[in-house]
Design a protein around this motif. Sequence first.
Motif, PDB file in Angstrom:
ATOM      1  N   PHE A   7       0.577  -6.494   2.852  1.00 40.43           N
ATOM      2  CA  PHE A   7       0.961  -5.195   2.299  1.00 40.43           C
ATOM      3  C   PHE A   7      -0.035  -4.710   1.251  1.00 40.43           C
ATOM      4  CE2 PHE A   7       2.697  -8.024  -0.904  1.00 40.43           C
ATOM      5  CZ  PHE A   7       2.498  -7.326  -2.088  1.00 40.43           C
ATOM      6  N   ALA A   8      -0.630  -5.649   0.501  1.00 41.50           N
ATOM      7  CA  ALA A   8      -1.561  -5.257  -0.558  1.00 41.50           C
ATOM      8  C   ALA A   8      -2.808  -4.605   0.031  1.00 41.50           C
ATOM      9  CB  ALA A   8      -1.936  -6.465  -1.412  1.00 41.50           C
ATOM     10  N   ALA A   9      -3.315  -5.165   1.115  1.00 43.21           N
ATOM     11  CA  ALA A   9      -4.452  -4.549   1.795  1.00 43.21           C
ATOM     12  C   ALA A   9      -4.045  -3.222   2.422  1.00 43.21           C
ATOM     13  CB  ALA A   9      -5.002  -5.497   2.860  1.00 43.21           C
ATOM     14  N   ARG A  10      -2.821  -3.167   2.915  1.00 39.57           N
ATOM     15  CA  ARG A  10      -2.315  -1.948   3.553  1.00 39.57           C
ATOM     16  C   ARG A  10      -2.243  -0.794   2.550  1.00 39.57           C
ATOM     17  NH1 ARG A  10      -2.074   0.993   7.975  1.00 39.57           N
ATOM     18  NH2 ARG A  10      -0.027   1.817   8.499  1.00 39.57           N
ATOM     19  N   ILE A  11      -1.948  -1.090   1.297  1.00 36.52           N
ATOM     20  CA  ILE A  11      -1.917  -0.057   0.270  1.00 36.52           C
ATOM     21  C   ILE A  11      -3.270   0.636   0.173  1.00 36.52           C
ATOM     22  CG2 ILE A  11      -1.766   0.339  -2.233  1.00 36.52           C
ATOM     23  CD1 ILE A  11       0.441  -1.793  -2.295  1.00 36.52           C
ATOM     24  N   GLY A  12      -4.343  -0.138   0.274  1.00 37.37           N
ATOM     25  CA  GLY A  12      -5.675   0.454   0.229  1.00 37.37           C
ATOM     26  C   GLY A  12      -6.005   1.264   1.466  1.00 37.37           C
ATOM     27  N   GLN A  13      -5.416   0.909   2.592  1.00 36.62           N
ATOM     28  CA  GLN A  13      -5.724   1.583   3.857  1.00 36.62           C
ATOM     29  C   GLN A  13      -4.947   2.882   4.048  1.00 36.62           C
ATOM     30  OE1 GLN A  13      -4.620  -1.513   6.560  1.00 36.62           O
ATOM     31  NE2 GLN A  13      -6.328  -2.856   6.006  1.00 36.62           N
ATOM     32  N   LEU A  14      -3.720   2.923   3.543  1.00 34.20           N
ATOM     33  CA  LEU A  14      -2.866   4.084   3.764  1.00 34.20           C
ATOM     34  C   LEU A  14      -3.323   5.294   2.956  1.00 34.20           C
ATOM     35  CD1 LEU A  14       0.656   2.382   3.663  1.00 34.20           C
ATOM     36  CD2 LEU A  14      -0.366   3.520   5.643  1.00 34.20           C
ATOM     37  N   ALA A  15      -3.026   6.471   3.478  1.00 32.69           N
ATOM     38  CA  ALA A  15      -3.269   7.700   2.719  1.00 32.69           C
ATOM     39  C   ALA A  15      -2.341   7.724   1.515  1.00 32.69           C
ATOM     40  CB  ALA A  15      -3.029   8.920   3.598  1.00 32.69           C
ATOM     41  N   LYS A  16      -2.879   8.096   0.369  1.00 32.46           N
ATOM     42  CA  LYS A  16      -2.080   8.211  -0.843  1.00 32.46           C
ATOM     43  C   LYS A  16      -1.984   9.681  -1.242  1.00 32.46           C
ATOM     44  CE  LYS A  16      -4.483   5.007  -1.306  1.00 32.46           C
ATOM     45  NZ  LYS A  16      -5.159   4.109  -0.324  1.00 32.46           N
ATOM     46  N   VAL A  17      -0.775  10.107  -1.652  1.00 31.89           N
ATOM     47  CA  VAL A  17      -0.571  11.475  -2.105  1.00 31.89           C
ATOM     48  C   VAL A  17       0.076  11.436  -3.482  1.00 31.89           C
ATOM     49  CG1 VAL A  17       0.449  13.723  -1.617  1.00 31.89           C
ATOM     50  CG2 VAL A  17      -0.214  12.231   0.279  1.00 31.89           C
TER      51      VAL A  17
END
Length: 207
Positions: A84-94
């Motif tokens: 999940f920690a790596a996924r946070i970096g991959q996902l679009a953030k708004v």
Amino acid sequence: MSRLVVSMQMSVDGCVGSDVAGARWQLWDWGPDWPWTPDVRARFNEVFASASGILLSRPMISEGYLDHWRGTAQQHRDDPDYAFAARIGQLAKVVVTRHALTTQWPGTTVITGDFTEAVQQAKQATGGDLVCFGGAGFVAALLDHGLVDELQLYINPGIAGHGPQIFGDTLATGRLTLLDATPTDCGIVITRWRPPDRHPEPLKGDR
């Protein structure tokens, strides 16, 4: 269809934080010691695996949310529990805020303006589940404005005493619909709720 999913830890007495010195209501305080059992870790990772983006308040991103999890991902890059920690970096953030904010985080979009319109714009921009993890005031505003499609609460077997909450008086006339409740081996109960429909209320406080 775009949905806004709020996922937060909560104490058994209904707080999402504690003002009591030394309170230990959380099994995991997001630090290096992670006592969650494999069943809770797997469910937490599923939230990120199915998400299309992350909704953040201005305080959360300014106070180091992305930096914290970027460092965690680097420390545990070969551990599937920390996917999940790596996924946070991959996902679009708004980031939704009423204040000017210079974008300095990769993959991050800042939306300003009317709160409800900005959140709706963020939901449409991701094209799938947009997940939000706090803070308390931001989530309370989302609930007050009827913008949350699903509320996931990780109920910890600890008491906060008193502290910030996400349910205000304006929600007292409605009822949440329970979608699922799952006890886990470490004592956390993972619950999923559909909030009541709300009419927008005047926005209070700083977002």
